[in-house]
Design a protein around this motif. Structure first.
Motif, short mmCIF file in Angstrom:
data_model
loop_
_atom_site.label_atom_id
_atom_site.label_comp_id
_atom_site.label_asym_id
_atom_site.label_seq_id
_atom_site.Cartn_x
_atom_site.Cartn_y
_atom_site.Cartn_z
N SER A 87 24.85 -17.49 -36.49
CA SER A 87 24.33 -16.23 -35.96
C SER A 87 22.80 -16.26 -36.01
CB SER A 87 24.87 -15.06 -36.80
OG SER A 87 24.31 -13.83 -36.39
N PHE A 88 22.20 -16.75 -34.93
CA PHE A 88 20.73 -16.85 -34.87
C PHE A 88 20.32 -17.10 -33.43
CE2 PHE A 88 22.40 -21.06 -35.92
CZ PHE A 88 21.79 -21.86 -34.97
N ASN A 89 19.03 -17.07 -33.18
CA ASN A 89 18.47 -17.34 -31.85
C ASN A 89 17.77 -18.69 -31.84
OD1 ASN A 89 18.64 -14.34 -32.03
ND2 ASN A 89 17.72 -14.40 -30.00
N GLU A 90 18.17 -19.52 -30.92
CA GLU A 90 17.39 -20.73 -30.66
C GLU A 90 16.10 -20.32 -29.92
OE1 GLU A 90 17.81 -23.57 -31.80
OE2 GLU A 90 19.95 -23.94 -32.17
N PRO A 91 15.09 -21.20 -29.88
CA PRO A 91 13.85 -20.86 -29.17
C PRO A 91 14.12 -20.44 -27.72
CG PRO A 91 13.55 -22.85 -30.45
CD PRO A 91 15.00 -22.51 -30.54
N GLY A 92 13.49 -19.36 -27.32
CA GLY A 92 13.58 -18.90 -25.94
C GLY A 92 14.85 -18.18 -25.56
N THR A 93 15.70 -17.86 -26.53
CA THR A 93 16.99 -17.24 -26.21
C THR A 93 17.02 -15.76 -26.59
OG1 THR A 93 18.00 -17.80 -28.35
CG2 THR A 93 18.16 -19.43 -26.58
N ARG A 94 18.04 -15.09 -26.08
CA ARG A 94 18.27 -13.66 -26.34
C ARG A 94 19.65 -13.51 -26.97
NH1 ARG A 94 16.65 -8.66 -23.38
NH2 ARG A 94 15.21 -10.01 -22.25
N ARG A 95 19.78 -12.65 -27.98
CA ARG A 95 21.06 -12.45 -28.66
C ARG A 95 21.14 -11.00 -29.12
NH1 ARG A 95 24.55 -16.05 -31.61
NH2 ARG A 95 25.90 -14.88 -33.04
N THR A 96 22.34 -10.42 -29.06
CA THR A 96 22.54 -9.04 -29.50
C THR A 96 23.18 -9.01 -30.89
OG1 THR A 96 22.81 -8.26 -27.22
CG2 THR A 96 23.65 -6.84 -28.97
N TYR A 97 22.58 -8.23 -31.76
CA TYR A 97 23.08 -8.00 -33.11
C TYR A 97 23.49 -6.53 -33.20
CZ TYR A 97 20.55 -12.34 -34.17
OH TYR A 97 20.09 -13.64 -34.18
N VAL A 98 24.67 -6.27 -33.76
CA VAL A 98 25.21 -4.91 -33.83
C VAL A 98 25.31 -4.49 -35.29
CG1 VAL A 98 27.13 -3.39 -33.24
CG2 VAL A 98 26.51 -5.27 -31.70
N TRP A 99 24.59 -3.41 -35.65
CA TRP A 99 24.61 -2.87 -37.01
C TRP A 99 25.25 -1.48 -36.96
CZ3 TRP A 99 18.68 -3.79 -38.08
CH2 TRP A 99 18.42 -5.16 -38.05
N LYS A 100 26.20 -1.24 -37.84
CA LYS A 100 26.89 0.04 -37.87
C LYS A 100 26.60 0.76 -39.19
CE LYS A 100 30.66 -1.66 -34.96
NZ LYS A 100 32.14 -1.87 -34.83
N THR A 101 26.66 2.09 -39.16
CA THR A 101 26.43 2.90 -40.36
C THR A 101 27.57 3.90 -40.52
OG1 THR A 101 25.18 4.66 -39.27
CG2 THR A 101 23.95 2.69 -39.95
N ARG A 102 27.69 4.45 -41.71
CA ARG A 102 28.75 5.43 -41.96
C ARG A 102 28.33 6.40 -43.05
NH1 ARG A 102 33.30 1.55 -44.92
NH2 ARG A 102 31.81 0.06 -45.77
N ALA A 103 28.94 7.57 -43.02
CA ALA A 103 28.72 8.59 -44.03
C ALA A 103 29.55 8.28 -45.27
CB ALA A 103 29.09 9.95 -43.47
N PRO A 104 29.25 8.91 -46.41
CA PRO A 104 30.12 8.74 -47.59
C PRO A 104 31.57 9.07 -47.24
CG PRO A 104 28.12 9.92 -48.17
CD PRO A 104 28.13 9.83 -46.67
#
Length: 321
Positions: free
Chosen positions: A109-126
């Motif tokens: 899970s990383f970007n090679e030089p010159g590339t584009r990648r989407t990372y998805v972060w989610k959050t939640r309540a207690p």
């Protein structure tokens, strides 16, 4: 630069970046709706001198990178564009993500030089589980590279690929000014005094600090003449809240915390230091200043002289050795 600060006082969750500017008054945050997906494009760029940074548009990368803010229940989709010739990524603390958004070479899970990648972060309540309350995502967190130089991103972090991540809870009070302070090895935001830009506020303004630790060295963060409460928000819930008030806290690699103070409350305007309280660290250049102007924005008596003394002071990287 001592950036990663932004105008706040907004009525809905935002992704923010840039230098600190003031709004007329603080506001209580009230998201328009819960559980929305927020999308942002982040650009990783080389800044020269072996330094790298994140920015929200091409040519705007800074150290630290932009402050990313969401509310509990939101999802943040980050489209990371790698405009460098190095392998790199973006890895968060404090939020939920699957292995594809881990930002580590372990999970490819990383970007090679010159590339584009989407990372998805989610959050939640207690939430409740097995009759017990489990924590939500609200807090002062951070993000950083996890792929440049080695599989842990040691080269990227050293070079400046890091920034603040805030997950707010509905009802949290928003600041009028906001500053990110990163202790990275023996630097503050990859600089040492007196090359650390002065941060500012007017007396009476609500100011938010996000403190982050990186590198291989243990530190403590101290702010002169102001204090906060050692909990998630830095504020008491009421007069009977026994949470300790502090003005010094450990800030070690991987740590992060935040708090809000009223500039000059009880002490007046002036030039106030913030620094690592490990003595040879502060003497060696891990010391910076916060200018609290008069309420009308004018310069307090004696402030310019204090700034001149700061700029003229010679720090020694060998102090204490």
């Amino acid at each position: 630069m001592l950036a990663g600060a932004a105008a706040a006082g907004v009525a809905a969750p935002v992704v923010v970046a840039g230098l600190g500017t003031a709004s007329a008054s603080p506001e209580t945050s009230r998201p328009a709706r819960a559980g929305v997906t927020r999308r942002v494009t982040v650009y990783a760029e080389e800044l020269g001198g072996g330094q790298f940074g994140y920015g929200l548009s091409p040519g705007t990368a800074t150290i630290p990178g932009p402050v990313l803010e969401v509310y509990e229940g939101d999802t943040l989709e980050i489209d990371l564009v790698n405009n460098t010739d190095r392998r790199l990524s973006i890895h968060p603390h404090g939020v939920d993500y699957d292995v594809d958004s881990d930002g580590s070479p372990l999970n490819d899970s990383f970007n090679e030089p010159g590339t584009r990648r989407t990372y998805v972060w989610k959050t939640r309540a207690p939430f409740q589980k097995d009759g017990r309350w489990m924590p939500g995502s609200a807090g002062y967190w951070h993000y950083h590279d996890h792929a440049m130089g080695d599989d842990h991103g040691s080269g990227g972090i050293l070079a400046g690929l890091y920034g603040a991540l805030i997950v707010r809870r509905e009802g949290d009070l928003l600041p009028q000014r906001q500053y990110t302070v990163v202790f990275n090895d023996m630097t503050i935001n990859n600089r040492v005094a007196p090359d650390i830009p002065v941060i500012e506020a007017n007396q009476g303004e609500r100011v938010e600090f996000i403190a982050i630790g990186h590198g291989n060295t243990f530190h403590t963060f101290h702010l002169h003449a102001h204090r906060w409460v050692d909990n998630r928000t830095g504020m008491l819930s009421g007069p009977d809240d026994l949470t300790p008030s502090i003005d010094n806290r450990d800030l070690n690699p991987g740590d992060s915390f935040g708090f809000q103070v009223i500039a000059g409350e009880g002490v007046g305007p002036g030039v106030w230091m913030y620094h690592c309280h490990v003595q040879f660290h502060s003497v060696g250049g891990m010391a910076a200043v916060w200018l609290v102007r008069n309420p009308d924005g004018s310069m307090p008596d004696g402030a310019q002289e204090a700034l001149d003394r700061y700029q003229a002071h010679e720090h020694s990287s060998h102090a204490g050795h």
